[in-house]
Write a protein that holds these residues in place. Structure first.
Motif, PDB file in Angstrom:
ATOM      1  N   VAL A   5       0.837  -1.198   0.000  1.00 29.12           N
ATOM      2  CA  VAL A   5       0.000   0.000   0.000  1.00 29.12           C
ATOM      3  C   VAL A   5       0.874   1.251   0.000  1.00 29.12           C
ATOM      4  CG1 VAL A   5      -1.646   1.358   1.352  1.00 29.12           C
ATOM      5  CG2 VAL A   5      -1.962  -1.118   1.120  1.00 29.12           C
ATOM      6  N   THR A   6       1.920   1.241   0.821  1.00 30.91           N
ATOM      7  CA  THR A   6       2.848   2.378   0.864  1.00 30.91           C
ATOM      8  C   THR A   6       3.472   2.622  -0.504  1.00 30.91           C
ATOM      9  OG1 THR A   6       3.359   1.924   3.183  1.00 30.91           O
ATOM     10  CG2 THR A   6       4.919   3.295   1.962  1.00 30.91           C
ATOM     11  N   MET A  78      -5.728   9.246   2.209  1.00 31.16           N
ATOM     12  CA  MET A  78      -5.544   7.796   2.217  1.00 31.16           C
ATOM     13  C   MET A  78      -4.775   7.271   3.441  1.00 31.16           C
ATOM     14  SD  MET A  78      -7.262   6.402  -0.172  1.00 31.16           S
ATOM     15  CE  MET A  78      -6.689   4.815   0.382  1.00 31.16           C
ATOM     16  N   PRO A  79      -3.656   7.878   3.861  1.00 28.03           N
ATOM     17  CA  PRO A  79      -2.954   7.348   5.039  1.00 28.03           C
ATOM     18  C   PRO A  79      -3.836   7.321   6.286  1.00 28.03           C
ATOM     19  CG  PRO A  79      -1.526   8.844   3.829  1.00 28.03           C
ATOM     20  CD  PRO A  79      -2.888   8.977   3.228  1.00 28.03           C
ATOM     21  N   LEU A  93     -12.674  -1.372   2.844  1.00 24.05           N
ATOM     22  CA  LEU A  93     -13.162  -0.108   2.299  1.00 24.05           C
ATOM     23  C   LEU A  93     -12.003   0.777   1.839  1.00 24.05           C
ATOM     24  CD1 LEU A  93     -16.092   0.793   4.748  1.00 24.05           C
ATOM     25  CD2 LEU A  93     -16.227  -0.083   2.419  1.00 24.05           C
ATOM     26  N   ALA A  94     -10.929   0.783   2.623  1.00 23.23           N
ATOM     27  CA  ALA A  94      -9.752   1.568   2.251  1.00 23.23           C
ATOM     28  C   ALA A  94      -9.128   1.018   0.975  1.00 23.23           C
ATOM     29  CB  ALA A  94      -8.729   1.576   3.393  1.00 23.23           C
ATOM     30  N   ASP A  95      -9.099  -0.303   0.851  1.00 23.97           N
ATOM     31  CA  ASP A  95      -8.549  -0.930  -0.364  1.00 23.97           C
ATOM     32  C   ASP A  95      -9.381  -0.564  -1.584  1.00 23.97           C
ATOM     33  OD1 ASP A  95      -6.505  -2.139   1.047  1.00 23.97           O
ATOM     34  OD2 ASP A  95      -7.577  -4.032   1.323  1.00 23.97           O
TER      35      ASP A  95
END
Length: 382
Positions: A5-6, A78-79, A93-95
């Motif tokens: 993700v980073t 996003m972070p 949900l974040a994905d």
């Protein structure tokens, strides 16, 4: 956050920063202020054509700024979204938001590649049925629906200028305009032969049929294009408009057919209510065709001078297979989708984006060949 993700967020930051440098939000803001001042002038509408141009440019510039601000805000959030999601133990949900953001940034990146002279224009699309009989006519109508559905999903208005219906099913040809900024730049990669393989619904024995339809994409002509067409070069024929099966839809001879005598190009329009309106619409399409012909001649001259490559899209640029398997594949970019029904319902953004990237790479390769040949010629003794 997870390492992958980073890494994705870092890549998106790099891409969005590059997009911002290309689009230049500060320059856009300055232009918006100029256009707002013009739009506030009471005398602006003394010239309706100029007023429409000002308001359209203002709306487009404002939309670009809003798009950039929205994407920048989403990326910066996003972070925090991932931090909260990880505390709750569910990052689904974040994905999803990251996937959506990535898609939106990639789509905007593609629009920055549309730097051609006519790319910002609206698009005139001509579809003609090819080999395959009634299946080809049905296929041409399916393609027309695919493009109109794509336009509807993206909020672009479509005006149909002319449809020639086939006797049994489908259409022989259709001409329509997709309104909106950069429609030609995006849709021009659709030009070429589209091939359909399926079990024919018109074959009593249920045999597999291959049929073709040709797609032509032209930029809408503007007043500054200086396409001069002498009256003596155009033959004008009028006739009665008709619908499917020859059914009369107009009791006067309002439909117009224009024939450009020097080139043999024929354009028809029967969508408008009056003969004058149909003639004006047909003339715009004829001008667009002559403009494209001029562009192709200029490109051929450049190729002859050593730029190399082939400016045409070639035949069978895309295959749509419904039987014995399900797949749509672009034969230039190798981009493919395993769900033809979604594609035929207007989900063609992936094909447009890959086509634009492919075209840009082709142009870069041709430019490099031209540079290499120029350097080689410069090194040769006189």
């Amino acid at each position: 956050m997870r390492p992958e993700v980073t890494a994705r967020l870092k890549q998106l930051e790099t891409t969005l920063t590059t997009i911002e440098k290309v689009m230049d939000p500060e320059a856009l803001a300055a232009r918006i202020r100029e256009l707002e001042a013009q739009a506030g002038d009471p005398s602006l509408w003394d010239d309706p054509a100029h007023a429409q141009q000002v308001t359209s440019e203002l709306s487009a510039a404002q939309a670009k700024v809003r798009k950039l601000e929205s994407l920048r805000g989403r990326l910066e959030d996003m972070p925090v979204m991932y931090e909260l999601a990880e505390e709750e133990g569910d990052t689904s949900l974040a994905d999803d938001e990251l996937d959506s953001l990535e898609s939106a940034i990639e789509s905007l990146e593609v629009t920055t590649m549309l730097s051609g002279e006519y790319d910002p224009r609206e698009a005139v699309i001509n579809i003609r049925s090819g080999a395959g009989g009634v299946d080809a006519a049905d296929w041409a109508e399916m393609l027309m629906r695919m493009y109109t559905r794509w336009a509807e999903k993206h909020g672009h208005k479509v005006d149909v200028y002319d449809i020639s219906y086939a006797e049994e099913a489908g259409i022989k040809s259709a001409t329509f305009v997709v309104h909106g900024e950069y429609m030609y730049g995006q849709l021009s990669v659709e030009q070429g032969a589209h091939r359909l393989v399926r079990i024919s619904p018109f074959d009593n024995q249920g045999r597999r049929q291959t049929s073709f339809a040709e797609v032509e994409v032209l930029p809408v002509v503007e007043q500054t294009d200086h396409i001069d067409i002498p009256d003596n070069d155009v033959r004008v024929d009028v006739y009665r408009s008709s619908g499917p099966g020859g059914q009369s839809v107009n009791t006067t001879d309002s439909a117009v057919r224009l024939t450009h005598i020097p080139t043999g190009i024929v354009v028809t329009c029967q969508n408008e209510k009056s003969q004058i309106q149909n003639k004006a619409s047909a003339m715009r399409v004829l001008q667009a065709k002559l403009l494209e012909r001029k562009r192709q001649e200029e490109q051929a001259e450049l190729d002859a001078l050593g730029a190399g490559g082939n400016a045409s899209w070639g035949n069978q640029m895309r295959s749509y297979v419904l039987h014995p398997y399900q797949m749509v594949k672009d034969l230039r970019t190798n981009f493919e989708v395993g769900d033809p029904s979604k594609v035929l319902d207007g989900d063609i953004d992936g094909f447009l984006e890959s086509g634009i990237r492919w075209r840009m790479q082709q142009q870069e390769d041709k430019a490099q060949v031209h540079t290499d040949r120029a350097e080689l010629n410069a090194k040769r003794p006189n």
